[in-house]
Design a protein around this motif. Structure first.
Motif, PDB file in Angstrom:
ATOM      1  N   GLU A 332       0.799  -1.027   0.015  1.00 22.89           N
ATOM      2  CA  GLU A 332       0.104   0.139   0.242  1.00 22.89           C
ATOM      3  C   GLU A 332       1.292   1.239   0.173  1.00 22.89           C
ATOM      4  O   GLU A 332       0.147   2.810  -0.497  1.00 22.89           O
ATOM      5  N   ARG A 334       3.870   1.787  -1.404  1.00 24.62           N
ATOM      6  CA  ARG A 334       4.474   1.878  -2.684  1.00 24.62           C
ATOM      7  C   ARG A 334       2.992   2.549  -3.791  1.00 24.62           C
ATOM      8  O   ARG A 334       3.521   3.073  -4.336  1.00 24.62           O
ATOM      9  N   TRP A 335       2.349   1.721  -3.168  1.00 18.78           N
ATOM     10  CA  TRP A 335       0.865   2.181  -4.448  1.00 18.78           C
ATOM     11  C   TRP A 335       0.212   3.359  -3.914  1.00 18.78           C
ATOM     12  O   TRP A 335       0.081   4.649  -4.996  1.00 18.78           O
ATOM     13  N   GLY A 336       0.239   3.563  -2.941  1.00 17.26           N
ATOM     14  CA  GLY A 336      -0.497   4.580  -2.917  1.00 17.26           C
ATOM     15  C   GLY A 336       0.698   6.443  -1.507  1.00 17.26           C
ATOM     16  O   GLY A 336       0.270   6.316  -0.056  1.00 17.26           O
ATOM     17  N   ALA A 337       1.430   6.483  -2.545  1.00 10.75           N
ATOM     18  CA  ALA A 337       2.552   7.498  -2.048  1.00 10.75           C
ATOM     19  C   ALA A 337       2.455   8.173  -0.991  1.00 10.75           C
ATOM     20  O   ALA A 337       2.685   8.926   0.166  1.00 10.75           O
ATOM     21  N   ARG A 338       1.235   9.304  -1.103  1.00  9.09           N
ATOM     22  CA  ARG A 338       1.024   9.642  -0.223  1.00  9.09           C
ATOM     23  C   ARG A 338      -0.583  10.024   0.598  1.00  9.09           C
ATOM     24  O   ARG A 338      -1.164  10.407   0.910  1.00  9.09           O
ATOM     25  N   GLU A 503      -3.449  -6.023  -8.296  1.00 14.32           N
ATOM     26  CA  GLU A 503      -2.233  -4.549  -8.798  1.00 14.32           C
ATOM     27  C   GLU A 503      -3.629  -4.192 -10.136  1.00 14.32           C
ATOM     28  O   GLU A 503      -3.172  -2.359  -9.073  1.00 14.32           O
ATOM     29  N   ARG A 507      -4.242  -0.189  -7.405  1.00  8.83           N
ATOM     30  CA  ARG A 507      -2.721   0.595  -7.802  1.00  8.83           C
ATOM     31  C   ARG A 507      -2.918   2.403  -7.870  1.00  8.83           C
ATOM     32  O   ARG A 507      -3.209   3.304  -7.952  1.00  8.83           O
ATOM     33  N   PRO A 508      -4.466   2.291  -9.831  1.00  7.15           N
ATOM     34  CA  PRO A 508      -4.802   3.619 -10.295  1.00  7.15           C
ATOM     35  C   PRO A 508      -5.345   4.819  -9.134  1.00  7.15           C
ATOM     36  O   PRO A 508      -5.366   5.373  -8.865  1.00  7.15           O
ATOM     37  N   LYS A 511      -2.658   5.539  -5.794  1.00 11.37           N
ATOM     38  CA  LYS A 511      -2.150   6.326  -6.365  1.00 11.37           C
ATOM     39  C   LYS A 511      -2.845   7.661  -6.289  1.00 11.37           C
ATOM     40  O   LYS A 511      -1.425   8.540  -6.115  1.00 11.37           O
ATOM     41  N   GLN A 512      -3.813   8.337  -6.829  1.00 13.33           N
ATOM     42  CA  GLN A 512      -4.992   8.793  -6.738  1.00 13.33           C
ATOM     43  C   GLN A 512      -5.094   9.899  -5.794  1.00 13.33           C
ATOM     44  O   GLN A 512      -4.893  11.116  -5.887  1.00 13.33           O
TER      45      GLN A 512
END
Length: 517
Positions: A332, A334-338, A503, A507-508, A511-512
């Motif tokens: 998580e 890595r896929w959602g860095a923010r 993934e 992941r998308p 990510k957002q």
């Protein structure tokens, strides 16, 4: 393990290029020695923990008991097990193979026996889901609880089935010979049967359902996946985002059984513009944001709770496993860095600060576990939970009554805490995000208490009385093994699970998203 060694050496070699030869050489040698010592300690933990996992298994069925006594005797095995326990044994077996504790042949034999038994377990035919309690001795669905003789009303839990499905996916990819059998079981499990699209903007999943009328539990009749007949759903949904049921949500989204918008359908925190939510821990900070999911625009209140100068997206009760069991298998951060990439380290830091500074226990790591005084209890850090009552970290149930600005007043913070209870599995969950602190905490627990046995760390320690729960639990030892597999075998748990549809679907979405800061 090899990749982690390579990382250390690359960092050390960079130091060589910038330092005098004699100093750089000494630093490099110290790095190597420190890493080797750390790996040897983790390898010892893994070998001993695997011993307790192995002791819980009934050889004839390949099913693990829910728990076993500290002496690891067959006679001390519990006479019940669950889908989560079975899943934990399966992924622990893969870890044992990948870290060299057993060879491929033994791992395959063990998993094949378990998968064969699981395929024959009674389950709810229309949904493909498994019941909550079975006998590890013969695989029969339990209708009477072995410990007290109470009646069991057959229940099918969304979160428990999520962990079994996770293990089946992992086994399918870790042992290609078992792929057809593992996939056949998992493909029949429909997580859409838990999903209520009408709850919230993106829909939420129920806690589970009964296929027989449970009578006094105030269920809700319904049929979310066209089973052909109504079942009795729990009255509650899993509405909090940062909790362990999100693994079942992820599997449902990845399989197409649950729409992508569900990722945004649960609460980071409740909104802060009304007193309707004043029963929760405290007034959150945050703002509304819009995200795209499956072609739809979903509005999300990106809320966080302030704790000791940091804003954190809370779990429901404030425990470690709610936040960090899922990222054993899904990257998580890595896929959602923010989002997750910010929150997971902060959550660990909050647990550490509570144990060492706020409560001054000298130790940390609070999560549901055995109660050293007997039974089982939910432990956590009250202020890290969305629920107003929250889970508490000590035996005295010391709570923090924070104010909710404009809606209710709080009360003075506690001046002291009682007999804090730490569980070692919480430190293993934190190993990725605070490796030095986690290792140091485990070393102190082992050094200062009679907390380590032939099967690894016992389940829980009350740090002021010194009372220890000398039992091993399938779930908790399974979390320990998964964390050690990731640390010692190149993130093997994540490599097997977090690829393909999981993934591309999730992941998308991660990510957002940007969590409140």
């Amino acid at each position: 393990m090899r990749n982690s060694v390579r990382t250390v050496l690359v960092a050390a070699l960079a130091t060589v290029l910038l330092a005098p030869a004699s100093v750089a050489s000494a630093d490099l040698e110290n790095e190597r020695r420190g890493h080797d010592r750390g790996d040897r300690t983790l390898e010892r933990y893994a070998a001993d923990t695997w011993r307790s996992v192995r002791a819980m298994v009934v050889p004839r069925t390949g099913l693990p008991a829910d728990n076993v006594g500290g002496d690891l005797s067959a006679g001390s095995r519990a006479a019940y097990t669950s889908p989560t326990n079975i899943g934990a044994y399966l992924w622990s077996t893969v870890v044992a193979r990948d870290t060299g504790l057993i060879d491929k042949r033994e791992a395959h034999r063990r998993m094949a026996r378990t998968i064969g038994t699981v395929a024959d377990l009674e389950r709810h035919e229309a949904s493909g889901m498994f019941y909550n309690w079975y006998s590890p001795a013969n695989g029969e669905k339990l209708r009477t609880f072995p410990t007290d003789g109470s009646t069991i009303k057959p229940f099918l839990s969304s979160v428990d089935n999520g962990w079994l499905a996770t293990a089946l996916l992992l086994v399918s990819r870790a042992d290609r010979q078992l792929k057809p059998r593992a996939d056949a079981i998992r493909d029949g499990m429909d997580f859409g049967c838990y999903y209520n699209e009408a709850e919230g903007q993106g829909g939420q999943i129920r806690g589970g359902f009964w296929d027989e009328d449970p009578q006094e539990t105030a269920p809700v009749l319904g049929d979310y996946c066209d089973m052909g007949t109504d079942v009795w759903y729990t009255g509650h949904h899993y509405g909090a985002f940062n909790t362990e049921p999100r693994m079942a949500s992820y599997l449902g989204i990845a399989s197409g059984q649950i729409p992508a918008k569900h990722y945004y359908g649960t609460f980071r925190t409740f909104p802060n513009d009304t007193c309707d939510w004043a029963w929760t821990e405290t007034k959150p900070v945050g703002s509304w944001q819009s995200y795209s999911a499956g072609g739809e625009s979903i509005d999300v209140f990106e809320g966080a709770l302030p704790y000791r100068g940091t804003n954190i997206v809370p779990t429901w009760g404030g425990s470690m496993f709610e936040a960090l069991m899922v990222p054993l298998f899904v990257p998580e951060e890595r896929w959602g860095a923010r989002s997750w990439g910010v929150n997971h380290p902060r959550y660990v830091r909050g647990q550490i600060q509570h144990g060492l500074d706020e409560a001054a226990y000298g130790y940390w790591g609070f999560s549901p576990s055995n109660n050293p005084a007997g039974g089982y209890r939910e432990y956590g850090v009250d202020q890290l939970g969305l629920d107003g009552a929250g889970y508490t970290s000590d035996q005295e149930r010391t709570t923090v009554d924070q104010p909710f600005e404009g809606c209710r007043e709080g009360s003075p913070a506690p001046t002291s805490y009682g007999d804090g209870v730490v569980t070692p599995h919480a430190s293993f969950l934190a190993l990725r995000y605070a490796p030095k602190a986690a290792r140091a905490n485990l070393a102190k627990i082992e050094r200062d208490f009679d907390a380590y046995g032939r099967g690894g760390f016992y389940d829980a320690v009350a740090v002021r009385s010194g009372q220890v729960s000398k039992h091993y639990l399938s779930l908790d030892q399974g979390m320990v093994m998964a964390a050690l597999g990731n640390a010692l075998a190149d993130d093997d748990m994540r490599r097997y699970v977090a690829r393909g549809a999981l993934e591309t679907s999730l992941r998308p979405l991660m990510k957002q998203e940007v969590f409140a800061r």
